[in-house]
Enzyme design. Structure first.
Site, PDB file in Angstrom:
ATOM      1  N   HIS A 100      37.336  32.913  47.062  1.00  8.20           N
ATOM      2  CA  HIS A 100      36.319  33.936  47.271  1.00  8.20           C
ATOM      3  C   HIS A 100      36.904  35.097  48.067  1.00  8.20           C
ATOM      4  O   HIS A 100      37.828  34.930  48.849  1.00  8.20           O
ATOM      5  CB  HIS A 100      35.075  33.373  47.960  1.00  8.20           C
ATOM      6  N   HIS A 102      35.775  38.299  50.541  1.00 10.90           N
ATOM      7  CA  HIS A 102      34.757  38.930  51.369  1.00 10.90           C
ATOM      8  C   HIS A 102      34.881  40.442  51.202  1.00 10.90           C
ATOM      9  O   HIS A 102      35.984  40.981  51.293  1.00 10.90           O
ATOM     10  CB  HIS A 102      34.978  38.606  52.851  1.00 10.90           C
TER      11      HIS A 102
END
Length: 137
Positions: A100, A102
């Protein structure tokens, strides 16, 4: 590879989220722990443990969405800048073992996010470090 992490559950619709973007390969949603207003997570729908494990084409798709979200955060949320980062492994701060990114909009110093880099190079052999990395690429 774990298919039971929180992000896989979000992808499957088992856990709700505030979706920002979705296509067949990528999902972006507000981080439930907003470091700053508009903090978004961008993830591939296929599971990869982290950035280092993901194929280049997946990284490119995720980063394309992250870039577009960062541009919108500046235009629409009034952010003065954006931090785009990913953590690989626990030692680097990775808490969910699913690749992932950010996208953290920045408004001013003291806005809730601190990224500090200190110069720790005085006792390091920089030529040797550079050679050991370069020789493996």
């Amino acid at each position: 590879m774990s298919q039971d992490d929180v992000f896989c559950k979000i992808i499957r619709g088992e856990i709700p989220c505030y979706k920002i973007f979705e296509d067949q390969d990528v999902l972006a949603f507000l981080d439930i722990s907003q470091v700053t207003k508009g903090h978004v997570l961008v993830i591939p729908k296929e599971h990869y443990d982290n950035f280092l494990a993901a194929p280049q084409e997946v990284i490119h798709k995720v980063m394309d969405v992250a870039q577009r979200i960062g541009q919108v955060q500046i235009q629409m949320l009034g952010a003065k800048g954006v931090n785009i980062l990913t953590n690989c492994y626990e030692a680097a701060g990775q808490s969910v073992n699913h690749f992932h990114v950010h996208v953290i909009p920045r408004y001013e110093k003291g806005d809730g996010f601190i990224l500090e880099m200190k110069d720790n190079s005085k006792d390091l052999n920089l030529p040797m470090i550079a050679k050991s990395i370069k020789d493996q690429l």
